[in-house]
Write an enzyme that holds these catalytic residues in place. Structure first.
Site, mmCIF file in Angstrom:
data_model
loop_
_atom_site.group_PDB
_atom_site.id
_atom_site.type_symbol
_atom_site.label_atom_id
_atom_site.label_comp_id
_atom_site.label_asym_id
_atom_site.label_seq_id
_atom_site.Cartn_x
_atom_site.Cartn_y
_atom_site.Cartn_z
ATOM 1 N N LYS A 28 8.392 -1.392 -2.275
ATOM 2 C CA LYS A 28 7.738 -0.612 -1.217
ATOM 3 C C LYS A 28 8.780 -0.001 -0.280
ATOM 4 O O LYS A 28 8.725 1.198 0.044
ATOM 5 C CB LYS A 28 6.773 -1.536 -0.460
ATOM 6 N N GLU A 47 0.850 -1.197 0.000
ATOM 7 C CA GLU A 47 0.000 0.000 0.000
ATOM 8 C C GLU A 47 0.882 1.241 0.000
ATOM 9 O O GLU A 47 1.811 1.336 0.772
ATOM 10 C CB GLU A 47 -0.883 -0.045 1.262
ATOM 11 N N CYS A 84 5.976 4.681 8.889
ATOM 12 C CA CYS A 84 6.642 3.914 7.831
ATOM 13 C C CYS A 84 8.105 4.239 7.576
ATOM 14 O O CYS A 84 8.929 3.337 7.481
ATOM 15 C CB CYS A 84 5.890 4.097 6.517
#
Ligand code: UDX
Ligand code: ADP
Length: 471
Positions: free
Chosen positions: A227, A172, A283
């Site tokens: 990612k 995501e 993150c």
């Protein structure tokens, strides 16, 4: 299984990723039942709260979609077992924080929640199930998930039940505060895997609203690594511009002018060049440290050091700001009131994970300051837990009297020596500085760590001003 055969989706983990992502899917697929499950009952209750202001996360536009889908084809519960059993597709959106002890502590991701979930899937799933890795994970985690699922297949060989799995990686890229638009209009959607049929089914699910050309297909490892790399590149830009902000202050240059000039080069681009108190959020730091761990694991120590410096520079920027506040306030904060404007790690979110405000406030508390904190979305308890003034079990620490949370800017600045702007909330851009100045002790300072202040009007109102990157 093709998309028309998909009747039930389960998402394990009702957090910042799982909640909004499933809400958007439910909104495009009225004939698919989407069950979002979590072990945290309090969080599920909040997702089910009638008052949409009490949803566990704040995202612009989320409440409208929840209103349209919740109770119709979108359900939040703690019923992990039966939701797994009925699911055709399972998204794994559990937390994967950095390990705090053991091998790889401080760098590697803690995969315990992933493993628990994979074991639950292995146990309760029925028939054929597509398992989609949605959390940010170290490269080769999909392989671990596959191994856990396969182990169950071999062990249940003598039972009558037949099950099978395909594991896909589908990271995501949503950013908090813009989650709904990022989900509805992503720059790209990434699907990694080697089972063409499963990939096609997942692709068709997203094609309900994402154009074909935006869907990129790769192998599993490329998807997982992309990612981590995307987040590392973004964070690197912030550390780069922040490093130059210090040089601007030393030389008399202006970071905004430099960023504009540099960003006008199309090869560089103008996004993510806002200098500030350093990056926060769940993150960036975690993913870079994860990358560092992987590089070291594979003996690529120079590469590891290169990426680690992005995190080092980030912490340095935060301490640099705390230290200059102390210096400007006559090298002592003891007993002084400092108004903190903004505690979230960026605007339009109530998330405080890794927020620069946490480390800067801790530094100021160490120096003996009394902090008066204002943030339109972050609640008092959250702030106390972040500053280690209260444990999550409501046990207060001695320093708790050093902080107060306020609901209005005017109350927050009463008698303060300085204001420190740490989150770029829009309302801080339109403050009436004349009015605020009258409420504060003189000399009054504004430390604008986000570069959003209208300096002229603040100076006219009698403030002394420091702005990040403005020499
Ligand atoms: C990030 C990525 O953007 C997203 O793609 C990924 O899926 C998750 O991590 P998020 O952490 O929600 O998203 O926020 P983001 O907008 O990227 O900001 C991260 C931090 O960088 C914030 O603290 C923000 O204030 C800071 N930042 C961002 C800057 O200091 N300057 C900038 O120019 C941009
Ligand atoms: P993210 O930002 O990646 O979405 P969050 O921490 O916001 O991460 O959300 C992850 C959620 O996953 C948490 O609400 C946590 O309670 C939940 N979770 C962790 N392990 C499990 C599990 N085994 N089953 C169900 N939910 C889980």
């Amino acid at each position: 299984m093709n998309i028309n055969q998909v009747k039930n989706i389960c998402c394990i983990g009702a957090g910042y990723v799982g909640g909004p992502t499933m809400t958007v899917i439910a909104n495009y697929w009225h004939n698919i039942k989407v069950n979002v499950v979590d072990i945290n009952q309090e969080r599920i209750n909040a997702w089910n709260d009638k008052d949409l202001n009490n949803l566990p996360i704040y995202e612009p536009g989320l409440d409208i979609l929840i209103k349209k889908t919740r109770g119709k084809n979108l359900f939040f519960s703690t019923d992990v077992e039966s939701s797994i059993a009925s699911a055709d597709i399972i998204f794994l959106s559990v937390n994967t924080p950095t390990k705090t002890k053991g091998f790889g502590a401080g760098q590697a991701s803690d995969l315990r929640w992933i493993e628990i979930s994979a074991r639950q899937i292995a146990k309760y799933a029925k028939g054929y199930t597509i398992v989609v890795e949605k959390s940010t994970l170290p490269v080769k985690t999909a392989e671990t998930i596959q191994q856990i699922l396969n182990a169950e297949l071999t062990s249940s060989i003598y039972t009558t039940e037949s099950k099978s799995f395909s594991v896909l990686s589908n990271p995501e890229f949503l950013a908090e505060g813009t989650a709904i638009t990022d989900l509805e209009k992503p720059d790209r959607l990434l699907i990694g895997g080697d089972d063409a049929n499963a990939i096609k089914t997942l692709e068709d699910l997203y094609k309900a609203w994402i154009p074909h050309e935006k869907i990129l297909k790769t192998n599993l490892w490329s998807s997982e690594l992309s990612k981590l790399t995307a987040n590392a590149f973004l964070a690197q830009r912030i550390s780069s511009i922040n490093s130059i902000s210090a040089l601007c202050e030393a030389t008399g240059a202006d970071i905004k002018e430099v960023a504009r000039a540099v960003g006008s080069d199309r090869r560089i681009g103008d996004k993510f060049l806002n200098s500030g108190p350093g990056f926060g959020g769940s993150c960036f730091k975690k993913d870079i440290l994860n990358l560092v761990y992987l590089c070291n694991y594979y003996g690529l120590h120079e590469v590891a050091n290169y990426w680690e410096s992005v995190v080092t520079l980030n912490s340095w920027q935060q301490h640099r700001i705390s230290s200059l506040i102390v210096n400007k306030l006559f090298r002592t904060l003891s007993g002084k009131r400092i108004a903190i404007f903004g505690f979230a790690f960026k605007s339009n979110t109530n998330d405080t994970r890794e927020s620069p405000a946490v480390s800067i406030c801790k530094d100021l508390l160490e120096e003996g300051a009394n902090l008066a904190i204002y943030d339109p979305k972050v609640n008092k308890r959250q702030i106390e837990v972040n500053l280690n003034l209260q444990s999550s079990r409501n046990i207060a620490n001695d320093n708790i009297s050093q902080i107060k949370k306020f609901e209005a800017i005017e109350d927050c600045v009463e008698g303060a020596d300085a204001i420190v702007i740490l989150t770029e909330w829009d309302e801080f851009k339109i403050v009436n500085w004349e009015k605020i100045s009258k409420l504060m002790r003189k000399p009054s300072w504004i430390f604008d760590a986000r570069g959003i202040l209208n300096q002229k009007s603040a100076i006219k109102a009698g403030f002394k001003v420091w702005s990040v990157g403005k020499g």
